[in-house]
Design a protein around this motif. Structure first.
Motif, PDB file in Angstrom:
ATOM      1  N   VAL A   1       0.856  -1.186   0.000  1.00  0.00           N
ATOM      2  CA  VAL A   1       0.000   0.000   0.000  1.00  0.00           C
ATOM      3  C   VAL A   1       0.893   1.238   0.000  1.00  0.00           C
ATOM      4  N   THR A   2       0.416   2.271  -0.672  1.00  0.00           N
ATOM      5  CA  THR A   2       1.197   3.494  -0.863  1.00  0.00           C
ATOM      6  C   THR A   2       0.497   4.659  -0.191  1.00  0.00           C
ATOM      7  N   ASP A   3       1.275   5.495   0.484  1.00  0.00           N
ATOM      8  CA  ASP A   3       0.722   6.688   1.128  1.00  0.00           C
ATOM      9  C   ASP A   3       1.760   7.799   1.040  1.00  0.00           C
ATOM     10  N   ASP A   4       1.514   8.765   0.131  1.00  0.00           N
ATOM     11  CA  ASP A   4       2.426   9.907  -0.033  1.00  0.00           C
ATOM     12  C   ASP A   4       3.866   9.457  -0.253  1.00  0.00           C
ATOM     13  N   GLU A   5       4.033   8.576  -1.238  1.00  0.00           N
ATOM     14  CA  GLU A   5       5.361   8.076  -1.616  1.00  0.00           C
ATOM     15  C   GLU A   5       6.022   7.215  -0.544  1.00  0.00           C
ATOM     16  N   SER A   6       5.257   6.813   0.473  1.00  0.00           N
ATOM     17  CA  SER A   6       5.751   5.872   1.466  1.00  0.00           C
ATOM     18  C   SER A   6       5.046   4.539   1.218  1.00  0.00           C
ATOM     19  N   TYR A   7       5.769   3.446   1.398  1.00  0.00           N
ATOM     20  CA  TYR A   7       5.247   2.124   1.034  1.00  0.00           C
ATOM     21  C   TYR A   7       5.287   1.203   2.244  1.00  0.00           C
ATOM     22  N   GLU A   8       4.214   0.425   2.386  1.00  0.00           N
ATOM     23  CA  GLU A   8       4.141  -0.583   3.442  1.00  0.00           C
ATOM     24  C   GLU A   8       3.554  -1.857   2.856  1.00  0.00           C
ATOM     25  N   LEU A   9       4.027  -3.009   3.342  1.00  0.00           N
ATOM     26  CA  LEU A   9       3.426  -4.266   2.903  1.00  0.00           C
ATOM     27  C   LEU A   9       1.964  -4.324   3.344  1.00  0.00           C
ATOM     28  N   ASP A  10       1.141  -4.933   2.521  1.00  0.00           N
ATOM     29  CA  ASP A  10      -0.288  -5.037   2.776  1.00  0.00           C
ATOM     30  C   ASP A  10      -0.568  -6.357   3.498  1.00  0.00           C
ATOM     31  N   PRO A  11      -0.812  -6.321   4.820  1.00  0.00           N
ATOM     32  CA  PRO A  11      -0.988  -7.583   5.555  1.00  0.00           C
ATOM     33  C   PRO A  11      -2.212  -8.369   5.094  1.00  0.00           C
ATOM     34  N   THR A  12      -3.254  -7.674   4.650  1.00  0.00           N
ATOM     35  CA  THR A  12      -4.449  -8.376   4.173  1.00  0.00           C
ATOM     36  C   THR A  12      -4.131  -9.202   2.938  1.00  0.00           C
ATOM     37  N   PHE A  13      -3.352  -8.620   2.022  1.00  0.00           N
ATOM     38  CA  PHE A  13      -2.976  -9.344   0.813  1.00  0.00           C
ATOM     39  C   PHE A  13      -2.171 -10.589   1.163  1.00  0.00           C
ATOM     40  N   TRP A  14      -1.168 -10.446   1.999  1.00  0.00           N
ATOM     41  CA  TRP A  14      -0.283 -11.583   2.282  1.00  0.00           C
ATOM     42  C   TRP A  14      -0.958 -12.635   3.150  1.00  0.00           C
ATOM     43  N   SER A  15      -2.030 -12.237   3.861  1.00  0.00           N
ATOM     44  CA  SER A  15      -2.766 -13.239   4.639  1.00  0.00           C
ATOM     45  C   SER A  15      -3.475 -14.239   3.734  1.00  0.00           C
ATOM     46  N   ALA A  16      -3.644 -13.886   2.438  1.00  0.00           N
ATOM     47  CA  ALA A  16      -4.258 -14.823   1.498  1.00  0.00           C
ATOM     48  C   ALA A  16      -3.422 -16.081   1.315  1.00  0.00           C
ATOM     49  N   PHE A  17      -2.149 -16.014   1.683  1.00  0.00           N
ATOM     50  CA  PHE A  17      -1.270 -17.167   1.488  1.00  0.00           C
ATOM     51  C   PHE A  17      -1.175 -18.044   2.730  1.00  0.00           C
ATOM     52  N   GLU A  18      -2.016 -17.757   3.732  1.00  0.00           N
ATOM     53  CA  GLU A  18      -2.045 -18.629   4.901  1.00  0.00           C
ATOM     54  C   GLU A  18      -2.564 -20.003   4.503  1.00  0.00           C
ATOM     55  N   LYS A  19      -1.970 -21.020   5.083  1.00  0.00           N
ATOM     56  CA  LYS A  19      -2.429 -22.390   4.877  1.00  0.00           C
ATOM     57  C   LYS A  19      -2.883 -22.964   6.216  1.00  0.00           C
ATOM     58  N   PRO A  20      -3.678 -24.024   6.182  1.00  0.00           N
ATOM     59  CA  PRO A  20      -4.023 -24.674   7.451  1.00  0.00           C
ATOM     60  C   PRO A  20      -2.778 -24.966   8.286  1.00  0.00           C
ATOM     61  N   GLU A  21      -2.847 -24.652   9.565  1.00  0.00           N
ATOM     62  CA  GLU A  21      -1.672 -24.750  10.428  1.00  0.00           C
ATOM     63  C   GLU A  21      -1.501 -26.155  10.999  1.00  0.00           C
ATOM     64  N   ARG A  22      -0.240 -26.498  11.243  1.00  0.00           N
ATOM     65  CA  ARG A  22       0.071 -27.748  11.945  1.00  0.00           C
ATOM     66  C   ARG A  22       0.564 -27.358  13.337  1.00  0.00           C
ATOM     67  N   THR A  23      -0.383 -27.078  14.224  1.00  0.00           N
ATOM     68  CA  THR A  23      -0.045 -26.624  15.567  1.00  0.00           C
ATOM     69  C   THR A  23      -0.644 -27.576  16.588  1.00  0.00           C
ATOM     70  N   ASP A  24      -0.225 -27.408  17.850  1.00  0.00           N
ATOM     71  CA  ASP A  24      -0.741 -28.271  18.903  1.00  0.00           C
ATOM     72  C   ASP A  24      -2.259 -28.126  19.029  1.00  0.00           C
ATOM     73  N   THR A  25      -2.738 -26.888  19.005  1.00  0.00           N
ATOM     74  CA  THR A  25      -4.172 -26.628  19.086  1.00  0.00           C
ATOM     75  C   THR A  25      -4.669 -26.181  17.720  1.00  0.00           C
ATOM     76  N   ILE A  26      -5.644 -26.870  17.184  1.00  0.00           N
ATOM     77  CA  ILE A  26      -6.142 -26.582  15.842  1.00  0.00           C
ATOM     78  C   ILE A  26      -7.121 -25.413  15.910  1.00  0.00           C
ATOM     79  N   PRO A  27      -6.939 -24.369  15.104  1.00  0.00           N
ATOM     80  CA  PRO A  27      -7.886 -23.246  15.123  1.00  0.00           C
ATOM     81  C   PRO A  27      -9.282 -23.686  14.691  1.00  0.00           C
ATOM     82  N   SER A  28     -10.297 -23.027  15.225  1.00  0.00           N
ATOM     83  CA  SER A  28     -11.677 -23.391  14.900  1.00  0.00           C
ATOM     84  C   SER A  28     -11.961 -23.301  13.409  1.00  0.00           C
TER      85      SER A  28
END
Length: 345
Positions: free
Chosen positions: A139-166
């Motif tokens: 995302v761009t704001d007055d020539e300053s740039y930041e990564l877009d967390p919403t966009f990159w969250s699209a690449f989340e995959k089901p997790e292999r963790t001790d507690t499975i998310p709902s």
């Protein structure tokens, strides 16, 4: 951050995701940067060197576009040998034009080979330029740039963790409808309102709503047949879009060819790989038989589901279990039994 820093962070993100996710990223970049139709990941793992397929229609020409995605670290350049193989794949599969996209760079030999056949090369520097120009992942704001967390969250995959998310405990129990949802995404009905419309038309029912479409989209994501796409604005609301993974393309190709046995085998394989199913199955291997109340107890111990939802989800998990050919069921309600009847095929 400055544009140079943003480009570096975009490349880092492109290297952190897995290879198929990088192909999905390239697909998203193409979608934003170049109007196409039939834009999709190629169906099978043996894709013959073409990772992404698209058709470009213009007033004066029509062309099949083949894209190869190379997720390489900066020191690992793409060489002339790769270009020769790509040219062969384009010719064999009757593509008119081709593009190679990489996070790295190309050797001079690869550039010469590409120029001879008018193949477009997109190196990491140009890839991040396109992403910034098209506001993809940043995302761009007055020539300053930041990564877009919403966009990159699209690449989340089901997790292999001790507690499975709902989120990763399925709520969709009708596999005919799951199939129809995957088909909806395959024909471009890729948001929950459009998916709901498609399912209602295909099943001749008025009772399937966008909330259910979300449940069934998540189920197909758990099966790794769908991936999350960029979000879109619909009626002043930001909603998720879905895209087909390579496995999803493969599943639909089997169905389109009337090869239901291969489609069912692939579905069975993916059910086994869902984390909550594999944990319940492991207990079933120990006990030979589980009741639905036993599954409820497993969900209470292994997930972050609330007490009020574990019983409902236990019923759905049971429905997924009985899709496996070696599991039979009998009875109803909390005492419904799930029996491991034979060794899996």
């Amino acid at each position: 951050m400055r544009v140079s820093t943003a480009k570096e962070e975009l490349l880092d993100k492109g290297l952190q995701i897995d290879h198929e996710q990088f192909e999905q990223l390239c697909k998203m970049v193409i979608e934003r940067a170049e109007p196409t139709r039939e834009l999709e990941l190629t169906p099978f793992r043996g894709d013959g060197g073409i990772d992404i397929h698209a058709v470009i229609d213009r007033e004066l020409f029509h062309a099949r576009l083949g894209i190869q995605a190379k997720q390489y670290a900066s020191g690992n350049t793409v060489g002339a040998r790769t270009l020769r193989g790509f040219k062969g794949a384009l010719s064999e599969q009757q593509y008119h034009i081709g593009t190679v996209i990489t996070t790295s760079s190309f050797t001079s030999g690869a550039e010469t080979s590409a120029n001879q056949d008018f193949i477009r090369l997109i190196d990491g520097d140009r890839l991040t330029d396109i992403m910034i120009e098209s506001s993809i992942g940043v995302v761009t704001d007055d020539e300053s740039y930041e990564l877009d967390p919403t966009f990159w969250s699209a690449f989340e995959k089901p997790e292999r963790t001790d507690t499975i998310p709902s989120l990763e405990v399925p709520q969709a129990d009708n596999f005919d409808v799951i199939r129809t949802v995957i088909q909806a995404v395959g024909v471009g009905s890729d948001t929950k309102p459009n998916i709901a419309d498609y399912v209602r038309r295909q099943t001749d029912t008025d009772s399937f709503d966008p909330r259910q479409a979300d449940y069934y989209g998540i189920a197909a994501w758990l099966l790794q047949f769908l991936h999350k796409e960029q979000e879109v604005e619909v009626d002043n609301h930001t909603i998720r879009r879905w895209g087909l993974t390579r496995l999803g393309e493969e599943y639909l190709t089997y169905l389109d060819r009337g090869n239901r046995e291969s489609a069912d085998d692939l579905l069975t394989q993916q059910i086994r790989d869902v984390e909550i199913i594999s944990r319940v199955y492991a207990q079933l291997e120990v006990d030979d038989t589980l009741s639905r109340s036993d599954i409820t107890e497993i969900l209470a111990a292994e997930t972050d589901l609330s007490d009020s939802t574990t019983r409902r989800r236990a019923r759905t998990v049971g429905q997924w279990l009985v899709r496996l050919p070696e599991i039979t069921t009998s009875g109803r309600g909390a005492q419904q039994q799930y029996v491991l009847a034979s060794t899996p095929r």
